[in-house]
Design a protein around this motif. Structure first.
Motif, PDB file in Angstrom:
ATOM      1  N   THR A  45       0.848  -1.251  -0.173  1.00 33.71           N
ATOM      2  CA  THR A  45       0.063  -0.019   0.037  1.00 33.71           C
ATOM      3  C   THR A  45       1.090   1.350  -0.063  1.00 33.71           C
ATOM      4  O   THR A  45       0.564   2.134  -0.945  1.00 33.71           O
ATOM      5  N   PHE A  46       1.912   1.156   0.880  1.00 32.14           N
ATOM      6  CA  PHE A  46       2.898   2.443   0.864  1.00 32.14           C
ATOM      7  C   PHE A  46       3.473   2.670  -0.485  1.00 32.14           C
ATOM      8  O   PHE A  46       3.655   3.777  -0.818  1.00 32.14           O
ATOM      9  N   ALA A  47       3.939   1.508  -1.004  1.00 30.39           N
ATOM     10  CA  ALA A  47       4.700   1.440  -2.095  1.00 30.39           C
ATOM     11  C   ALA A  47       3.887   2.291  -3.402  1.00 30.39           C
ATOM     12  O   ALA A  47       4.267   3.022  -4.131  1.00 30.39           O
ATOM     13  N   GLY A  48       2.692   1.764  -3.179  1.00 29.92           N
ATOM     14  CA  GLY A  48       1.557   2.361  -4.237  1.00 29.92           C
ATOM     15  C   GLY A  48       1.351   3.784  -4.192  1.00 29.92           C
ATOM     16  O   GLY A  48       1.417   4.389  -5.378  1.00 29.92           O
ATOM     17  N   GLN A  49       1.198   4.250  -2.861  1.00 32.39           N
ATOM     18  CA  GLN A  49       1.160   5.659  -2.744  1.00 32.39           C
ATOM     19  C   GLN A  49       2.420   6.403  -3.218  1.00 32.39           C
ATOM     20  O   GLN A  49       2.440   7.638  -3.726  1.00 32.39           O
ATOM     21  N   LEU A  50       3.733   5.857  -2.619  1.00 36.02           N
ATOM     22  CA  LEU A  50       4.904   6.694  -3.048  1.00 36.02           C
ATOM     23  C   LEU A  50       4.925   6.523  -4.599  1.00 36.02           C
ATOM     24  O   LEU A  50       5.562   7.691  -5.243  1.00 36.02           O
ATOM     25  N   ALA A  51       4.828   5.662  -5.184  1.00 33.48           N
ATOM     26  CA  ALA A  51       4.831   5.327  -6.635  1.00 33.48           C
ATOM     27  C   ALA A  51       3.964   6.390  -7.477  1.00 33.48           C
ATOM     28  O   ALA A  51       4.428   7.245  -8.343  1.00 33.48           O
ATOM     29  N   ALA A  52       2.793   6.717  -6.878  1.00 37.48           N
ATOM     30  CA  ALA A  52       2.037   7.869  -7.434  1.00 37.48           C
ATOM     31  C   ALA A  52       2.625   9.041  -7.076  1.00 37.48           C
ATOM     32  O   ALA A  52       2.399  10.001  -8.011  1.00 37.48           O
ATOM     33  N   ALA A  53       3.020   9.413  -6.026  1.00 36.57           N
ATOM     34  CA  ALA A  53       3.826  10.756  -5.788  1.00 36.57           C
ATOM     35  C   ALA A  53       4.957  10.789  -6.455  1.00 36.57           C
ATOM     36  O   ALA A  53       5.480  12.106  -6.811  1.00 36.57           O
ATOM     37  N   LEU A  54       5.832   9.768  -7.132  1.00 33.31           N
ATOM     38  CA  LEU A  54       6.826  10.021  -7.871  1.00 33.31           C
ATOM     39  C   LEU A  54       6.300  10.162  -9.362  1.00 33.31           C
ATOM     40  O   LEU A  54       7.096   9.780 -10.305  1.00 33.31           O
ATOM     41  N   GLY A  55       5.004  10.226  -9.503  1.00 32.43           N
ATOM     42  CA  GLY A  55       4.510  10.369 -11.017  1.00 32.43           C
ATOM     43  C   GLY A  55       4.216   8.918 -11.719  1.00 32.43           C
ATOM     44  O   GLY A  55       4.461   8.879 -12.930  1.00 32.43           O
ATOM     45  N   GLY A  56       3.944   7.985 -11.084  1.00 33.52           N
ATOM     46  CA  GLY A  56       3.828   6.726 -11.869  1.00 33.52           C
ATOM     47  C   GLY A  56       5.258   5.753 -11.855  1.00 33.52           C
ATOM     48  O   GLY A  56       5.037   5.331 -12.732  1.00 33.52           O
ATOM     49  N   ALA A  57       5.927   6.004 -10.736  1.00 32.75           N
ATOM     50  CA  ALA A  57       7.180   5.303 -10.910  1.00 32.75           C
ATOM     51  C   ALA A  57       6.759   3.763 -10.853  1.00 32.75           C
ATOM     52  O   ALA A  57       5.833   3.218 -10.088  1.00 32.75           O
ATOM     53  N   PRO A  58       7.548   3.011 -11.725  1.00 36.12           N
ATOM     54  CA  PRO A  58       7.368   1.406 -11.721  1.00 36.12           C
ATOM     55  C   PRO A  58       7.582   0.908 -10.403  1.00 36.12           C
ATOM     56  O   PRO A  58       8.689   1.410  -9.359  1.00 36.12           O
ATOM     57  N   VAL A  59       6.909  -0.151  -9.820  1.00 31.15           N
ATOM     58  CA  VAL A  59       7.148  -0.883  -8.671  1.00 31.15           C
ATOM     59  C   VAL A  59       7.508  -2.359  -9.076  1.00 31.15           C
ATOM     60  O   VAL A  59       6.757  -2.902  -9.854  1.00 31.15           O
ATOM     61  N   LEU A  60       8.536  -2.847  -8.608  1.00 39.14           N
ATOM     62  CA  LEU A  60       9.033  -4.083  -8.836  1.00 39.14           C
ATOM     63  C   LEU A  60       8.611  -4.916  -7.649  1.00 39.14           C
ATOM     64  O   LEU A  60       9.210  -4.645  -6.368  1.00 39.14           O
ATOM     65  N   ARG A  61       7.779  -5.684  -7.606  1.00 37.26           N
ATOM     66  CA  ARG A  61       7.261  -6.712  -6.396  1.00 37.26           C
ATOM     67  C   ARG A  61       8.293  -7.931  -6.171  1.00 37.26           C
ATOM     68  O   ARG A  61       8.255  -8.687  -7.129  1.00 37.26           O
ATOM     69  N   LEU A  62       8.689  -7.947  -5.202  1.00 36.25           N
ATOM     70  CA  LEU A  62       9.497  -9.094  -4.936  1.00 36.25           C
ATOM     71  C   LEU A  62       8.987 -10.631  -4.823  1.00 36.25           C
ATOM     72  O   LEU A  62       9.306 -11.468  -5.223  1.00 36.25           O
ATOM     73  N   ASP A  63       7.425 -10.580  -4.720  1.00 38.50           N
ATOM     74  CA  ASP A  63       6.735 -11.505  -5.111  1.00 38.50           C
ATOM     75  C   ASP A  63       6.821 -12.108  -6.336  1.00 38.50           C
ATOM     76  O   ASP A  63       6.638 -13.226  -6.551  1.00 38.50           O
ATOM     77  N   ASP A  64       7.189 -11.315  -7.361  1.00 36.49           N
ATOM     78  CA  ASP A  64       7.293 -11.542  -8.610  1.00 36.49           C
ATOM     79  C   ASP A  64       8.601 -12.422  -8.877  1.00 36.49           C
ATOM     80  O   ASP A  64       8.754 -12.958  -9.881  1.00 36.49           O
ATOM     81  N   ILE A  65       9.805 -12.249  -7.914  1.00 37.04           N
ATOM     82  CA  ILE A  65      10.874 -12.758  -8.228  1.00 37.04           C
ATOM     83  C   ILE A  65      11.110 -13.929  -7.189  1.00 37.04           C
ATOM     84  O   ILE A  65      11.559 -14.891  -7.766  1.00 37.04           O
ATOM     85  N   ALA A  66      10.418 -14.069  -6.180  1.00 45.07           N
ATOM     86  CA  ALA A  66      10.605 -15.193  -5.221  1.00 45.07           C
ATOM     87  C   ALA A  66       9.831 -16.183  -5.900  1.00 45.07           C
ATOM     88  O   ALA A  66       8.959 -16.095  -6.863  1.00 45.07           O
ATOM     89  N   SER A  67       9.507 -17.615  -5.081  1.00 47.86           N
ATOM     90  CA  SER A  67       8.693 -18.445  -5.607  1.00 47.86           C
ATOM     91  C   SER A  67       8.542 -19.285  -4.368  1.00 47.86           C
ATOM     92  O   SER A  67       9.102 -19.436  -3.264  1.00 47.86           O
ATOM     93  N   HIS A  68       7.553 -20.680  -4.516  1.00 48.22           N
ATOM     94  CA  HIS A  68       7.508 -21.579  -3.478  1.00 48.22           C
ATOM     95  C   HIS A  68       8.655 -22.309  -3.082  1.00 48.22           C
ATOM     96  O   HIS A  68       9.040 -22.496  -1.855  1.00 48.22           O
ATOM     97  N   ASP A  69       9.788 -22.506  -3.993  1.00 48.51           N
ATOM     98  CA  ASP A  69      10.982 -23.250  -3.717  1.00 48.51           C
ATOM     99  C   ASP A  69      11.914 -22.269  -3.537  1.00 48.51           C
ATOM    100  O   ASP A  69      13.027 -22.552  -2.791  1.00 48.51           O
ATOM    101  N   ALA A  70      11.747 -20.909  -3.459  1.00 48.75           N
ATOM    102  CA  ALA A  70      12.864 -19.915  -3.235  1.00 48.75           C
ATOM    103  C   ALA A  70      12.239 -18.672  -2.567  1.00 48.75           C
ATOM    104  O   ALA A  70      12.154 -17.625  -3.130  1.00 48.75           O
TER     105      ALA A  70
END
Length: 218
Positions: A45-70
């Protein structure tokens, strides 16, 4: 709360965004900002607000990088797929993990941007800190954060949380992030309080917020 709804950034978040814009790039042309904290502490939630305040800065979610095995053994993948190309000013391509299908999906482009947020547990790990312009830590005790996360995810994710909690304990015991945080972010009844962290590079240890919107859990 509707997960698609994000309150407009308040004054503390806008002030932090202005400070980030004044920082020097840390990863090629990019100001890489880590948003770390315990699972359930409000990072998304906070990253989403900060990204908006930065003019739509991209957000890389580490949930997309991690996995069940790692759950935490993803440093090499992040460095290879994201950090290395961005550090040379090139577009990164990473394969986001599908937690339902239990497999990685097709590559997704991540072009260089003036500011890019890396959000997730472990965003401030030692292997990444030299690439960060700023490290933020969501200031919420782990037991409270985990309770919020369990409540959010419901009974169907109970088994996952039973495995996650000891894994997170081990990770932060070996590789703590909070001692190296430049900024501590506390969620209040309305909005956020932004304080200098243990690394103390953001400014004086004082509140910077007045009613940044209703609280929400990541």
């Amino acid at each position: 709360m509707n997960p698609s709804f994000r309150p407009a950034p308040g004054p503390a978040v806008r002030d932090l965004a202005a400070r980030i814009r004044r920082l020097s790039p840390s990863c090629g042309p990019v100001r890489l900002v880590g948003v770390d904290g315990h699972a359930g502490s409000g990072k998304s939630t906070f990253a989403g607000q900060l990204a908006a305040a930065l003019g739509g800065a991209p957000v890389l979610r580490l949930d997309d990088i991690a996995s069940h095995d790692a759950l935490f053994d993803w440093t090499g993948r992040l460095l290879e797929q994201v950090i290395e190309p961005l550090s040379h000013g090139r577009t990164a391509h990473y394969a986001p993990y599908d937690w339902h299908a239990r497999r990685f999906g097709p590559p997704r482009p991540l072009p260089p941007a003036p500011a890019l947020l890396v959000e997730g547990v472990g965003a401030g790990r030692r292997a990444l800190r030299s690439h960060l312009a700023l490290l933020l830590w969501m200031e919420l005790p782990r037991e409270e954060a985990w309770a919020r996360g369990r409540s959010r995810d419901g009974e169907e994710q109970r088994e996952f949380w039973d495995g996650w909690v000891p894994a997170e304990r081990r990770h932060f015991a070996d590789d703590p992030s909070r001692p190296f945080a430049d900024v501590l972010v506390r969620q209040r009844d309305e909005g956020y309080e932004v304080l200098a962290g243990p690394a103390g590079t953001i400014g004086p240890d004082q509140s910077l917020t007045h009613g940044d919107g209703p609280p929400a859990v990541c």
